[in-house]
Scaffold this motif. Structure first.
Motif, PDB file in Angstrom:
ATOM      1  N   LEU A 123       0.837  -1.196   0.000  1.00 30.08           N
ATOM      2  CA  LEU A 123       0.000   0.000   0.000  1.00 30.08           C
ATOM      3  C   LEU A 123       0.872   1.245   0.000  1.00 30.08           C
ATOM      4  N   ASN A 124       0.296   2.356  -0.455  1.00 26.91           N
ATOM      5  CA  ASN A 124       1.020   3.621  -0.410  1.00 26.91           C
ATOM      6  C   ASN A 124       1.227   4.034   1.040  1.00 26.91           C
ATOM      7  N   PRO A 125       2.435   4.481   1.388  1.00 31.71           N
ATOM      8  CA  PRO A 125       2.667   4.933   2.763  1.00 31.71           C
ATOM      9  C   PRO A 125       1.741   6.073   3.120  1.00 31.71           C
ATOM     10  N   PRO A 126       1.345   6.172   4.392  1.00 30.13           N
ATOM     11  CA  PRO A 126       0.438   7.250   4.802  1.00 30.13           C
ATOM     12  C   PRO A 126       1.115   8.598   4.740  1.00 30.13           C
ATOM     13  N   CYS A 127       0.305   9.621   4.564  1.00 31.24           N
ATOM     14  CA  CYS A 127       0.826  10.978   4.586  1.00 31.24           C
ATOM     15  C   CYS A 127       1.350  11.287   5.975  1.00 31.24           C
ATOM     16  N   ARG A 128       2.471  11.961   6.035  1.00 37.20           N
ATOM     17  CA  ARG A 128       3.013  12.361   7.333  1.00 37.20           C
ATOM     18  C   ARG A 128       2.044  13.331   7.985  1.00 37.20           C
ATOM     19  N   SER A 129       1.638  13.005   9.197  1.00 35.01           N
ATOM     20  CA  SER A 129       0.637  13.813   9.881  1.00 35.01           C
ATOM     21  C   SER A 129       1.281  14.994  10.583  1.00 35.01           C
ATOM     22  N   GLY A 130       0.447  15.956  10.915  1.00 33.23           N
ATOM     23  CA  GLY A 130       0.927  17.097  11.685  1.00 33.23           C
ATOM     24  C   GLY A 130       1.504  18.184  10.802  1.00 33.23           C
ATOM     25  N   THR A 131       1.938  19.237  11.447  1.00 31.19           N
ATOM     26  CA  THR A 131       2.509  20.378  10.739  1.00 31.19           C
ATOM     27  C   THR A 131       3.877  20.047  10.190  1.00 31.19           C
ATOM     28  N   ALA A 132       4.162  20.498   8.993  1.00 22.56           N
ATOM     29  CA  ALA A 132       5.474  20.261   8.403  1.00 22.56           C
ATOM     30  C   ALA A 132       6.567  20.844   9.295  1.00 22.56           C
ATOM     31  N   THR A 133       7.662  20.111   9.402  1.00 25.68           N
ATOM     32  CA  THR A 133       8.756  20.529  10.268  1.00 25.68           C
ATOM     33  C   THR A 133       9.300  21.875   9.824  1.00 25.68           C
ATOM     34  N   ALA A 134       9.464  22.793  10.787  1.00 26.84           N
ATOM     35  CA  ALA A 134       9.935  24.133  10.457  1.00 26.84           C
ATOM     36  C   ALA A 134      11.313  24.419  11.024  1.00 26.84           C
ATOM     37  N   ASP A 135      11.796  23.577  11.945  1.00 28.99           N
ATOM     38  CA  ASP A 135      13.099  23.858  12.538  1.00 28.99           C
ATOM     39  C   ASP A 135      14.208  23.579  11.538  1.00 28.99           C
ATOM     40  N   ILE A 136      15.285  24.331  11.642  1.00 26.97           N
ATOM     41  CA  ILE A 136      16.396  24.258  10.692  1.00 26.97           C
ATOM     42  C   ILE A 136      17.654  23.894  11.474  1.00 26.97           C
ATOM     43  N   THR A 137      18.298  22.826  11.074  1.00 26.39           N
ATOM     44  CA  THR A 137      19.494  22.395  11.785  1.00 26.39           C
ATOM     45  C   THR A 137      20.680  23.278  11.397  1.00 26.39           C
ATOM     46  N   PRO A 138      21.674  23.381  12.275  1.00 28.56           N
ATOM     47  CA  PRO A 138      22.881  24.143  11.924  1.00 28.56           C
ATOM     48  C   PRO A 138      23.571  23.590  10.683  1.00 28.56           C
ATOM     49  N   GLU A 139      23.515  22.267  10.496  1.00 26.14           N
ATOM     50  CA  GLU A 139      24.155  21.672   9.323  1.00 26.14           C
ATOM     51  C   GLU A 139      23.485  22.140   8.029  1.00 26.14           C
ATOM     52  N   THR A 140      22.155  22.239   8.053  1.00 27.65           N
ATOM     53  CA  THR A 140      21.442  22.711   6.868  1.00 27.65           C
ATOM     54  C   THR A 140      21.726  24.191   6.625  1.00 27.65           C
ATOM     55  N   ARG A 141      21.758  24.971   7.688  1.00 22.24           N
ATOM     56  CA  ARG A 141      22.087  26.392   7.558  1.00 22.24           C
ATOM     57  C   ARG A 141      23.471  26.567   6.953  1.00 22.24           C
ATOM     58  N   ASN A 142      24.436  25.746   7.387  1.00 21.25           N
ATOM     59  CA  ASN A 142      25.795  25.824   6.852  1.00 21.25           C
ATOM     60  C   ASN A 142      25.824  25.434   5.376  1.00 21.25           C
ATOM     61  N   LEU A 143      24.998  24.441   4.995  1.00 23.39           N
ATOM     62  CA  LEU A 143      24.953  24.030   3.592  1.00 23.39           C
ATOM     63  C   LEU A 143      24.452  25.170   2.712  1.00 23.39           C
ATOM     64  N   LEU A 144      23.403  25.840   3.138  1.00 25.13           N
ATOM     65  CA  LEU A 144      22.872  26.963   2.358  1.00 25.13           C
ATOM     66  C   LEU A 144      23.930  28.042   2.190  1.00 25.13           C
ATOM     67  N   ASP A 145      24.597  28.389   3.269  1.00 28.06           N
ATOM     68  CA  ASP A 145      25.601  29.454   3.202  1.00 28.06           C
ATOM     69  C   ASP A 145      26.808  29.034   2.367  1.00 28.06           C
ATOM     70  N   ALA A 146      27.189  27.756   2.477  1.00 28.09           N
ATOM     71  CA  ALA A 146      28.364  27.283   1.737  1.00 28.09           C
ATOM     72  C   ALA A 146      28.122  27.275   0.233  1.00 28.09           C
ATOM     73  N   TRP A 147      26.857  27.216  -0.191  1.00 25.70           N
ATOM     74  CA  TRP A 147      26.561  27.197  -1.621  1.00 25.70           C
ATOM     75  C   TRP A 147      26.748  28.581  -2.251  1.00 25.70           C
ATOM     76  N   GLY A 148      26.835  29.623  -1.444  1.00 28.28           N
ATOM     77  CA  GLY A 148      27.075  30.959  -1.993  1.00 28.28           C
ATOM     78  C   GLY A 148      28.418  31.021  -2.697  1.00 28.28           C
ATOM     79  N   PRO A 149      28.533  31.893  -3.729  1.00 30.97           N
ATOM     80  CA  PRO A 149      27.612  32.978  -4.100  1.00 30.97           C
ATOM     81  C   PRO A 149      26.458  32.554  -4.996  1.00 30.97           C
ATOM     82  N   ARG A 150      26.189  31.272  -5.070  1.00 28.39           N
ATOM     83  CA  ARG A 150      25.025  30.804  -5.831  1.00 28.39           C
ATOM     84  C   ARG A 150      23.829  30.689  -4.899  1.00 28.39           C
ATOM     85  N   PRO A 151      22.605  30.879  -5.403  1.00 30.35           N
ATOM     86  CA  PRO A 151      21.422  30.824  -4.533  1.00 30.35           C
ATOM     87  C   PRO A 151      21.150  29.406  -4.034  1.00 30.35           C
TER      88      PRO A 151
END
Length: 279
Positions: free
Chosen positions: A95-123
């Motif tokens: 069967l198709n897996p169920p939809c993830r319930s609840g509000t979509a996760t909004a917290d941002i890990t430091p590792e993800t923040r570093n990845l975004l910044d490291a990709w500069g000067p590209r968006p």
């Protein structure tokens, strides 16, 4: 190849293993008397899940029987499965897996923040499953005109003058953008987050409403993104979307200048303009 027979074999082993891990006291069952096997008995799982003992036995034996989402949820609860294990149970049951319930996760890990910044000067942009922007780097702020998180990428594509200023590219790409959004929203047909975006944009863009009514579906992993920046002119990007393994409702969108355009040089000019002192 993952054949139905192979899935049923894996389902049998998975259910047996998880049943053996649960002790009666964990689920509020009496422990009186000697137990010959570890964990719960099949009939105990059946009682906890509210299904027949024979039916559960057939399921655990990997027989080709019909299962429903309600029953799988009840078995998952009886076996104390966590969210990834519940999804795995659905897949093994065909069967198709169920939809993830609840509000979509909004917290941002430091590792993800570093990845975004490291990709500069590209968006680089981090968005949730509704395509709402959670974070971005300085290059994305300059290129897309972001002033704060909360922009929705789908709404922006159909309403931002920077995209609409390039009608040839916009018209060619818009159907694929809408088809990708439908594919992302399809597993969660009752999710009000998707409904809010669709309803809002349909009321603001006739083009979107027409494309949405076509029910096209597509999941492009890479696409060309073109827009006209008011300071440096046309920008063309190859975009790649990556899903975060530990937060599957968060996606990093990386923008790379197309090699056959002047986008890389335009980004350099834009960077210099932003660094220059005010006149």
């Amino acid at each position: 190849m993952n054949t139905p027979g192979a899935r049923r074999d894996q389902l049998r082993e998975f259910l047996r293993d998880r049943r053996a891990r649960i002790t009666p006291d964990q689920v509020g069952l009496p422990t009186a008397g000697r137990r010959r096997t570890p964990g719960l008995r099949r009939e105990e799982v059946a009682v906890l899940a509210g299904v027949g003992v024979s039916w559960y036995t057939w399921l655990e034996q990997g027989r080709d029987i019909t299962v429903s989402t309600d029953v799988l949820d009840a078995i998952a609860a009886a076996l104390l499965l966590d969210a990834p294990e519940r999804t795995h149970l659905y897949v093994l049951a065909g069967l198709n897996p169920p939809c993830r319930s609840g509000t979509a996760t909004a917290d941002i890990t430091p590792e993800t923040r570093n990845l975004l910044d490291a990709w500069g000067p590209r968006p680089a942009v981090l968005r949730n499953r509704y395509w709402t922007v959670l974070a971005y780097n300085d290059a994305a702020r300059a290129v897309f005109g972001y002033e704060a998180p909360g922009h929705n990428c789908l709404i922006t594509y159909f309403t931002n003058p920077r995209y609409l200023a390039m009608p040839h590219h916009w018209t060619r790409a818009a159907p694929a953008v809408v088809a990708a959004y439908r594919a992302d929203s399809a597993p969660c047909p009752d999710d009000p987050g998707f409904d809010a975006v669709i309803t809002d944009l349909a009321g603001r863009s006739r083009e979107f409403a027409d494309l949405w009514s076509r029910h096209d579906v597509g999941t492009p992993t890479q696409a060309v993104n073109a827009l006209h920046h008011p300071e440096v002119g046309e920008l063309h990007f190859d975009t790649t979307t990556l899903t975060l393994a530990d937060r599957p409702d968060q996606h990093v969108v990386l923008y790379n200048p197309r090699p056959d355009t002047d986008t890389a040089e335009a980004l350099d000019r834009l960077h210099r303009l932003r660094l220059a002192p005010p006149a």
